[in-house]
Write an enzyme that holds these catalytic residues in place. Structure first.
Site, PDB file in Angstrom:
ATOM      1  N   HIS D  14       0.854  -1.190   0.000  1.00  0.00           N
ATOM      2  CA  HIS D  14       0.000   0.000   0.000  1.00  0.00           C
ATOM      3  C   HIS D  14       0.892   1.243   0.000  1.00  0.00           C
ATOM      4  CE1 HIS D  14      -0.360   1.501   4.435  1.00  0.00           C
ATOM      5  NE2 HIS D  14       0.795   0.909   4.285  1.00  0.00           N
ATOM      6  N   CYS D  33       6.051   6.615   4.062  1.00  0.00           N
ATOM      7  CA  CYS D  33       4.833   5.870   3.684  1.00  0.00           C
ATOM      8  C   CYS D  33       4.225   6.395   2.388  1.00  0.00           C
ATOM      9  CB  CYS D  33       3.790   5.937   4.794  1.00  0.00           C
ATOM     10  SG  CYS D  33       4.387   5.256   6.349  1.00  0.00           S
ATOM     11  N   HIS D  39       5.051   0.423  -0.509  1.00  0.00           N
ATOM     12  CA  HIS D  39       5.780  -0.421   0.438  1.00  0.00           C
ATOM     13  C   HIS D  39       4.757  -1.466   0.903  1.00  0.00           C
ATOM     14  CE1 HIS D  39       3.763   2.428   3.107  1.00  0.00           C
ATOM     15  NE2 HIS D  39       3.899   1.554   4.079  1.00  0.00           N
ATOM     16  N   HIS D  41       3.446  -4.704   4.096  1.00  0.00           N
ATOM     17  CA  HIS D  41       3.463  -5.224   5.469  1.00  0.00           C
ATOM     18  C   HIS D  41       3.004  -6.679   5.519  1.00  0.00           C
ATOM     19  CE1 HIS D  41       4.021  -1.189   7.060  1.00  0.00           C
ATOM     20  NE2 HIS D  41       2.972  -0.753   6.393  1.00  0.00           N
ATOM     21  N   ASP D  79      -4.886 -10.601   0.562  1.00  0.00           N
ATOM     22  CA  ASP D  79      -3.580 -11.244   0.679  1.00  0.00           C
ATOM     23  C   ASP D  79      -2.802 -11.143  -0.636  1.00  0.00           C
ATOM     24  OD1 ASP D  79      -1.512 -12.688   1.871  1.00  0.00           O
ATOM     25  OD2 ASP D  79      -2.280 -14.589   1.115  1.00  0.00           O
ATOM     26  N   HIS D  80      -1.547 -10.693  -0.535  1.00  0.00           N
ATOM     27  CA  HIS D  80      -0.692 -10.509  -1.708  1.00  0.00           C
ATOM     28  C   HIS D  80      -1.347  -9.555  -2.725  1.00  0.00           C
ATOM     29  CE1 HIS D  80       1.461 -13.863   0.079  1.00  0.00           C
ATOM     30  NE2 HIS D  80       2.486 -13.547  -0.685  1.00  0.00           N
ATOM     31  N   GLU D 126      -0.003  -3.799  12.083  1.00  0.00           N
ATOM     32  CA  GLU D 126       0.592  -3.427  10.800  1.00  0.00           C
ATOM     33  C   GLU D 126       2.095  -3.654  10.793  1.00  0.00           C
ATOM     34  OE1 GLU D 126      -0.662   0.261   8.100  1.00  0.00           O
ATOM     35  OE2 GLU D 126       0.942   0.785   9.469  1.00  0.00           O
TER      36      GLU D 126
END
Lengths: 136, 136, 136, 136, 136, 136
Positions: D14, D33, D39, D41, D79-80, D126
Site C-alpha cells: 500500500h 509511507c 511499500h 506489510h 492477501d498478496h 501493521e
C-alpha cells in the site's frame, strides 16, 4: 472511535525497597527485587491514542509523531537509567511497574493533548510474564 | 546426533565501564551503557546439549534436569543481581554479553559433563535486538 | 485503578466430544478436535488483578504471590493432565477454551479475594491463533 | 459473556498518499509511507466474537468456522494484493491502518451476524510496533 | 570465537515475476506473489559478526555501531521502498528472499570488513513462517 | 549455498512412558510427562532446505510447495492426533521430541529429494522453553 497503539522499548535498572522498613521486611515483601545492588529489565511500553480518523489522512494520530513523542518525553529520560536514582519523574516513588505506568501516563498526557489527541491507555511490560495497564 | 535446547530467563543490572579509561572515553565507546548508576535487562539464556537419544528414554538429556541445572548453577547466581558487583564468576570482567556468555559456558560445562552430557552451544539474548552465541 | 497481569504456562491433553451425539455429528461439529485418542496444547494463562497501588509498596498485588497462587490453584491441577479425565473442576464439562476459562475464573476468584484483591480478567491462549477472554 | 479471538495473517502492499496534496505535503505528512512505488506489510488480523458458550458444544462460536470466514471474506481479497489498487472495499479510501480496520469490520459484520454471532472487536497489527483496534 | 547478532527491521513492497515468461507461467510458479500490483512484507534482518572479545571492551563488535551500519547501508535503501523498482543493489534480480539475502550480504561485507570485523551470517525473515539464511 | 526455512504448526497429545519399567520408575524418570492419561503440545516444526537459488526464479525451493509438502507428509498425520497411538511412523518409539524429530526427518527426506532438493535441518519446538534440532 479507533484506537492506535505505538510500542517503544527501553532498558533500565531499579530496585523495590521501602527505606522505612528493615532489610528483613524488604526481603520478605519484595524478595529478590529488594537486592541493594539493583536489577533491571527490558521494558516494552505500549501507548494508545483514541479518536476518529482524520478525513484528509485516515489517521487518528500520526504513528511516527507518536513514536517520536514517546521517545522524546519518556525513553530519553529512562533508557539505560536507574529508575530510583536518575529519573526526575520517579523521585520519591517506589519504582513498581504500577507506579511507573502511572507516572509515564502523567508525563505523556499533556504532550499528547497539546497535539490535540486523546491518551487512552498505557501498557508497561516489565518481564515476559508481568505487565501492568493504566487508563488514567 | 540430536541437539536439545532449554531456555531459561533472568533479570539483572549491569554497566559497561572500563575503569582505566576516562569518563569521556567510556561514554564515547559504551554510550548509554556506561551510565554510572547502572541499567538492566531481561536475559533469555538458551543452552544446547548434543548427543544420541538414549534407547530406554528417547532422550539426549532430561530437559527437566537440564532446566534445574541451569537454574541452580546460573540463574540462582545472576537473577535479580548486579552482574558487576554481585556475581562471583564475573568478578574483574567487563560484563558485555560476549564475556557473560563465555563465563556462563565455563560455569555450566563441568556440571553438564558430570551428568555425562555434552554442552554444545550457549545463546544469550540481551535485548529483543541483540544476542550472542558461543560454542566453546 | 491499575491492572496487573501475570502469565503462567501449562501443557494438557483434551478432546472436544459430545457423548450424546453420534461419532459423525461429533466430527462434523468438532472436526479434528473430536479425535477419540486426544490431542493437546501448550496453554498460556493470563490473570489480571485490578486495584490501586498500595502506598507502602507501589503494588496493586504482589506479582510473585500472584504467580504462586496461579501455580498452586490452577497449574498444579492441569499441567501435563488430561482436561477431560484428570481435572476435578472440569468434570462433566466440555473442555472448550471458553468453558475452561470460566472454570479457571471460578477456581481462582475465591483465592484471590481471600488475599483482599479483585480478579478482573482471564485470558487463555490455546494456540498461537486462538484465545478466549473472560471478565466474570 | 466470553470473548473468542481468531488471528489470521496476510501480506499486502500500500501507500499513504493524498492525491489532492502536493508531493511535498504528502512527504511532509506521510514521510516514507508516501513512496510512490509502494511499500508493504505482514498484517496480523485479530477478530473477536462475544457470546455465551453453547450448552451442547461449549463454544461461543466455532473457531474453525471463524477462521474460514475471515479467510473467505477478508484474506482472499487482500492477501498478496495492493490495498490501494486491488481491493474493492478500500476503493477511494486512504489505506491507513485505521481506515483499513473499519473497512474490515464493515465487511465481516454481516457475515458474522448471518451466523448468529456478535462481532466485538478487530485488531490489525501493521508492524511489530504499530496496531489499531476498533469496536464498531 | 563469539558470535554477535543485531536485528533490524524494515517494510518493503515487491513481486516475484519473470518477465521472460507468460503471465500464466508466472502465476503457475509464483502464485499470488506474481500479483502485478505488488505485495509487501515486514522484514526482520539478522546480521551476525564473529570474533574474539576485545580485552579493553569485552566486545566482539560494538552492537550500536553494528546497528547504525546496518541502518545506513541497508535499511536506508530498502525501508518503505519497492525492492524491484527502487533499490539499486537489486536491479535486474528476482527479489526472492534468497537473492535479497545474498545481495544484502554483498552490500554489508565491505563495510563490516572496513571496521575490522568478520561478517558471519545473514538471516532474513520475510513472513512469520518463511526465512532464509546465508553464510557467504 | 542459501538455506530456506518454512515453519508449520500442529497440536498433538502424547506421553513419555517405558512399558518395560514400573510406574514408579516412569514417574522418577519422566515426571509429569508419564501421566497415563496423556498431555499435549502446540508443536512448531521448522524445515530447512539448502541449495543455490535457481537462475529463473531466485528460489532455492518454492516455499509454498515446501509448506504443502510438510502439511501433506507430516501435519496431516500428526495434527490433533495422539503420537503414541495414532501415528504410524512413531509406532513402537518413545515419543520424545528427539525421536519425533528424527522420525519427521526420515519421513520428509525422500519426498524432498524426489523434488530435487536437499533437506538440511529440522527444528521441533515442543514448548516455549524446549526444542530439538536434527541435521540427519
Amino acid at each position: 472511535m479507533v484506537y492506535l497503539t505505538r510500542v517503544e522499548h527501553f532498558n533500565a535498572a531499579h530496585k523495590l525497597y521501602n527505606e522505612s522498613w528493615s532489610e528483613e521486611k524488604n526481603i520478605e515483601v519484595f524478595g529478590k527485587c529488594a537486592n541493594p545492588n539493583w536489577h533491571g529489565h527490558n521494558y516494552e511500553l505500549f501507548v494508545t491514542i483514541k479518536g476518529e480518523p482524520h478525513p484528509e489522512t485516515g489517521f487518528v494520530f500520526n504513528a511516527k509523531t507518536l513514536g517520536d513523542l514517546i521517545k522524546e518525553v519518556i525513553v530519553e529520560q529512562v533508557d539505560h537509567r536507574n529508575l530510583n536514582m536518575d529519573v526526575p519523574f520517579m523521585k520519591g516513588k517506589f519504582t513498581s511497574a504500577e507506579n511507573f505506568a502511572i507516572a509515564i501516563w502523567n508525563e505523556l498526557k499533556p504532550h499528547i493533548e497539546k497535539e490535540g489527541a486523546l491518551l487512552h491507555y498505557i501498557k508497561l511490560q516489565e518481564t515476559p510474564r508481568i505487565y501492568v495497564e493504566y487508563y488514567g
